[in-house]
Write an enzyme that holds these catalytic residues in place. Structure first.
Site, PDB file in Angstrom:
ATOM      1  N   CYS A   1       0.858  -1.181   0.000  1.00  0.00           N
ATOM      2  CA  CYS A   1       0.000   0.000   0.000  1.00  0.00           C
ATOM      3  C   CYS A   1       0.901   1.239   0.000  1.00  0.00           C
ATOM      4  CB  CYS A   1      -0.923   0.123   1.209  1.00  0.00           C
ATOM      5  SG  CYS A   1      -2.064  -1.248   1.393  1.00  0.00           S
TER       6      CYS A   1
ATOM      7  N   ARG B   1       3.385   0.053  -5.218  1.00  0.00           N
ATOM      8  CA  ARG B   1       3.255  -0.563  -3.892  1.00  0.00           C
ATOM      9  C   ARG B   1       1.930  -1.299  -3.722  1.00  0.00           C
ATOM     10  NH1 ARG B   1       6.827   1.360  -0.144  1.00  0.00           N
ATOM     11  NH2 ARG B   1       5.424   0.689   1.500  1.00  0.00           N
TER      12      ARG B   1
ATOM     13  N   TRP C   1      -3.055  -2.492  -1.599  1.00  0.00           N
ATOM     14  CA  TRP C   1      -2.780  -3.892  -1.933  1.00  0.00           C
ATOM     15  C   TRP C   1      -3.477  -4.678  -0.844  1.00  0.00           C
ATOM     16  CZ3 TRP C   1      -0.309  -8.072   0.413  1.00  0.00           C
ATOM     17  CH2 TRP C   1       0.011  -9.138  -0.439  1.00  0.00           C
TER      18      TRP C   1
ATOM     19  N   ASN D   1      -0.893   1.777   5.932  1.00  0.00           N
ATOM     20  CA  ASN D   1      -0.118   0.715   5.287  1.00  0.00           C
ATOM     21  C   ASN D   1       0.399  -0.173   6.414  1.00  0.00           C
ATOM     22  OD1 ASN D   1       1.726  -0.849   3.809  1.00  0.00           O
ATOM     23  ND2 ASN D   1       3.322   0.707   4.008  1.00  0.00           N
ATOM     24  N   GLY D   2       0.065  -1.472   6.357  1.00  0.00           N
ATOM     25  CA  GLY D   2       0.523  -2.374   7.407  1.00  0.00           C
ATOM     26  C   GLY D   2      -0.587  -3.334   7.780  1.00  0.00           C
TER      27      GLY D   2
ATOM     28  N   GLU E   1      16.084 -17.258 -10.982  1.00  0.00           N
ATOM     29  CA  GLU E   1      15.635 -15.886 -11.216  1.00  0.00           C
ATOM     30  C   GLU E   1      14.905 -15.783 -12.559  1.00  0.00           C
ATOM     31  OE1 GLU E   1      14.990 -13.395  -9.675  1.00  0.00           O
ATOM     32  OE2 GLU E   1      15.074 -11.685 -11.019  1.00  0.00           O
TER      33      GLU E   1
ATOM     34  N   LYS F   1      11.110 -14.361 -13.027  1.00  0.00           N
ATOM     35  CA  LYS F   1      10.810 -13.227 -13.907  1.00  0.00           C
ATOM     36  C   LYS F   1       9.673 -13.577 -14.847  1.00  0.00           C
ATOM     37  CE  LYS F   1      12.085 -10.636 -12.472  1.00  0.00           C
ATOM     38  NZ  LYS F   1      12.812 -10.303 -11.290  1.00  0.00           N
TER      39      LYS F   1
ATOM     40  N   GLU G   1       6.182 -14.055 -12.952  1.00  0.00           N
ATOM     41  CA  GLU G   1       5.549 -12.900 -12.301  1.00  0.00           C
ATOM     42  C   GLU G   1       5.005 -11.876 -13.289  1.00  0.00           C
ATOM     43  OE1 GLU G   1       7.863 -10.301  -9.678  1.00  0.00           O
ATOM     44  OE2 GLU G   1       9.635 -10.664 -10.850  1.00  0.00           O
TER      45      GLU G   1
ATOM     46  N   HIS H   1      14.896 -36.962 -11.786  1.00  0.00           N
ATOM     47  CA  HIS H   1      14.372 -37.434 -10.503  1.00  0.00           C
ATOM     48  C   HIS H   1      12.903 -37.042 -10.334  1.00  0.00           C
ATOM     49  CE1 HIS H   1      18.278 -38.879  -9.324  1.00  0.00           C
ATOM     50  NE2 HIS H   1      18.800 -37.729  -9.733  1.00  0.00           N
TER      51      HIS H   1
ATOM     52  N   LYS I   1       5.401  -3.939  -5.159  1.00  0.00           N
ATOM     53  CA  LYS I   1       6.860  -3.841  -5.183  1.00  0.00           C
ATOM     54  C   LYS I   1       7.494  -4.086  -3.817  1.00  0.00           C
ATOM     55  CE  LYS I   1      10.802  -2.445  -7.114  1.00  0.00           C
ATOM     56  NZ  LYS I   1      11.390  -3.491  -7.970  1.00  0.00           N
TER      57      LYS I   1
END
Ligand code: M6R
Length: 611
Positions: A2, A27, A74, A100-101, A484, A488, A491, A507, A606
């Protein structure tokens, strides 16, 4: 997550707040809202949707309005909806709050407040805050906020306004970032620096347990006991242009293209390109302290964790020390075995990731030294660690991390070389040779970003974009980078992707390889090249569609692949810094072809400032 913003000054508050919210949209972006003060009344505009939707909802002549607060959400508690969007209001509609939190004991507080007659309109944890403040209000917003927060468990960066106290903003911070920007007869509050850059570079960074009263003419900071706190003004080094898209269609593409420069900046002053000598003069370690380190623990989340995986290979190799890499969210709850001579390396682009901060605090509580690698000067991580190495990538706005990752890798290489010399694990000649290789990297990345290479990546992305699954394989350093590459792709393009150590396929995962499934094989490590090619043959025998990334000169791999991307020649030890770039671009192009929201992927934000 947020984003919150506040403004008190002489400009049109609606425009200032909208501009700030747009800068903070990375955010969170599932709902947005604003409280503006007009003629002594609080006007609330909010709803599910993005900030551009909010803009359309603000149907008032706001020229006279120079005071207000805003929020981009968010969702954590309560789905994205008009009711759950912030600001939340008191029953009397005289107090509004953005937050925010996470308020962890909100259910208990809500029950108690409802019994006392408060009416709740949302499913959020935040709404208890505004009713608590209302409950304690006796004419002083700051005082009622302080009393309310004494009952609250959890994390918050919050901003409150009241039509009873026009012109006053009250804010508070615990475990979620908050900065106050200082202007001329105007002041700003925001979750993060990019929201302030077009107005000011002079800020106060609030610490946990601090509150502030902000008006157009001044800022007063207090602790939770109500005592005044003196703080230094912090000058931000970034400028506003760096946080703009600069003609690129997406921040992500701009940030990928900025990588040669970001790497140069991260090397600057730390590596002498002529002699190859590395010197990290910002570290406070004595040679004896470096020599006495017995074990390194790297902690991080997401992409930063993947940088840590590369770090394990390179630090173990050059320092001959055991290195463990942990997801910060696991580390903090698994009672890690930490000894006094261990070193914890915490990596975080934002320096505000809740789990990474918790891991840092756990280590510090046990008396273990913490070295932070972060991109944000003034971030909580940078202020709470014993030592800091900044990655000089400049502001990273796209949710998908690119230039921060590359500069985290570069910083880990610098650390490996600096410590290896101090521990006498490599000679200064060897270190100089490796250092020179490091200095070639910005030019090599530039080469990779040339039009010729881009065409190849675009062509491959067209194929990839049609697929719903993809696999990344590699050995050693290549495996770490494959992790990575896979993150990428998933997402931003929403293609299901997995990364595997190439030797592990047989395996289990080989069962998923069928005709046409894309397999991206990283084959840059010469000592295991033929082993990796054997694994490529295993997937080829199952008709997978294969892309190999390898070093210029390895032409013999061509017969095993449908496509090959050659990387500019460099010492094997440094290939992750090159391999990552085509993986970022392939994901970017695939996401673009699929019409995805590249800079703001669904469900993500983010800066993950909540657990
Ligand atoms: O700010 P941090 O580096 O601590 O963030 C960690 C992760 O949240 C972040 O890397 C995330 O995985 C990115 N979306 C990856 O692109």
């Amino acid at each position: 997550m947020c984003g919150i913003v506040g403004y008190a000054g002489w400009q049109n508050a609606k425009s200032v707040l909208l501009e700030g919210l747009k800068k903070l949209e990375y955010r969170g972006y599932d709902s947005a809202g604003m409280a503006l003060m007009l003629s002594g009344d609080l006007k609330i505009f909010k709803g599910a949707g993005e900030i551009c939707d909010l803009e359309d909802k603000i149907n008032l002549d706001s020229k006279e309005c120079s005071f207000g607060i805003g929020h981009t959400r968010w969702a954590t508690h309560g789905r994205p909806s008009d009711e759950n969007a912030h600001p939340h209001c008191s029953c009397c509609n005289k107090i509004a709050i953005v937050h925010n939190g996470i308020i962890e004991n909100y259910q208990h507080l809500r029950g108690w407040l409802e019994e006392s007659g408060h009416r709740f309109l949302s499913e959020t944890d935040t709404e208890v805050l505004v009713h608590l403040v209302e409950h304690y209000y006796t004419g002083n917003l700051m005082e009622s906020m302080r009393r309310a927060l004494a009952l609250v468990e959890g994390s918050y960066a919050l901003l409150a306004v009241s039509s009873w106290e026009e012109g006053h903003l009250v804010c508070a911070r615990k475990d979620s970032p908050l900065v106050i920007g200082l202007g001329e007869q105007e002041n700003f509050i925001a979750s993060d620096i990019p929201a302030l850059l077009s107005h000011t570079r002079r800020v106060y960074i609030l610490d946990d347990g601090e509150m502030a009263a902000v008006t157009s003419s001044g800022v007063k900071i207090y602790n939770m006991r109500g005592e005044s706190v003196d703080k230094d003004i912090f000058e931000i080094g970034w400028d506003a242009v760096e946080a703009e898209r600069g003609g690129y269609p997406h921040f992500m593409l701009k940030e990928i293209m900025e990588q040669p420069q970001a790497v140069r900046e991260t090397l600057r002053g730390r590596l002498d390109a002529d002699t190859g000598r590395v010197k990290l003069s910002e570290l406070k370690f004595t040679p004896a302290e470096i020599q006495s380190i017995e074990k390194i623990h790297i902690v991080a989340c997401g992409t930063a964790y993947h940088a840590g995986l590369v770090g394990k290979y390179i630090l173990e190799k050059k320092l001959q020390l055991p290195v463990e890499v942990d997801l910060a969210s696991e580390f903090r709850y698994r009672e890690p075995l930490l000894a006094p001579r261990d070193l914890v390396v915490a990596i975080s682009q934002s320096g505000e990731t809740a789990d990474t901060l918790a891991a840092l605090r756990l280590a510090r509580d046990k008396g273990v030294r913490v070295l932070a690698i972060t991109n944000v000067v003034g971030s909580t991580l940078s202020r709470e660690a014993n030592d800091v190495l900044f990655t000089w990538a400049g502001p990273e706005i796209a949710v998908a991390s690119t230039k921060a990752y590359l500069t985290q890798l570069v910083t880990l290489y610098l650390l490996a070389l600096d410590f290896a010399v101090a521990r006498e694990r490599i000679t200064s000649e060897e270190s100089a040779e490796l250092g020179r290789n490091l200095s070639f990297l910005p030019d090599k990345i530039e080469e990779l970003l040339s039009t010729n290479s881009l065409n190849k990546m675009q062509t491959y992305a067209q194929k990839l974009a049609r697929s719903e699954n993809a696999f990344f394989i590699g050995r050693n350093l290549d495996f770490a980078v494959a992790m990575e590459g896979s993150l990428k792709l998933k997402e931003i393009s929403y293609i299901h992707a997995e990364a595997h150590a190439a030797g592990e396929l047989k395996h289990g995962t080989l069962a998923l390889i069928t005709e046409g499934v894309p397999v991206i094989a990283l084959a840059t490590q010469q000592h295991v090249l033929e082993k990796t090619i054997s694994n490529v043959q295993e997937v080829k025998a199952r008709d997978a569609d294969i892309l190999i990334l390898t070093m210029t000169g390895n032409d013999h791999v061509e017969k095993h692949a449908h496509e090959v991307i050659y990387l500019p020649a460099i010492n094997d030890f440094f290939t992750p810094i090159l391999t990552a770039v085509p993986l970022q671009l392939i994901s970017y192009y695939a996401a673009e072809i699929r019409g995805c929201s590249i800079d703001k992927p669904r469900n993500l934000a983010k800066s993950v400032t909540v657990e």
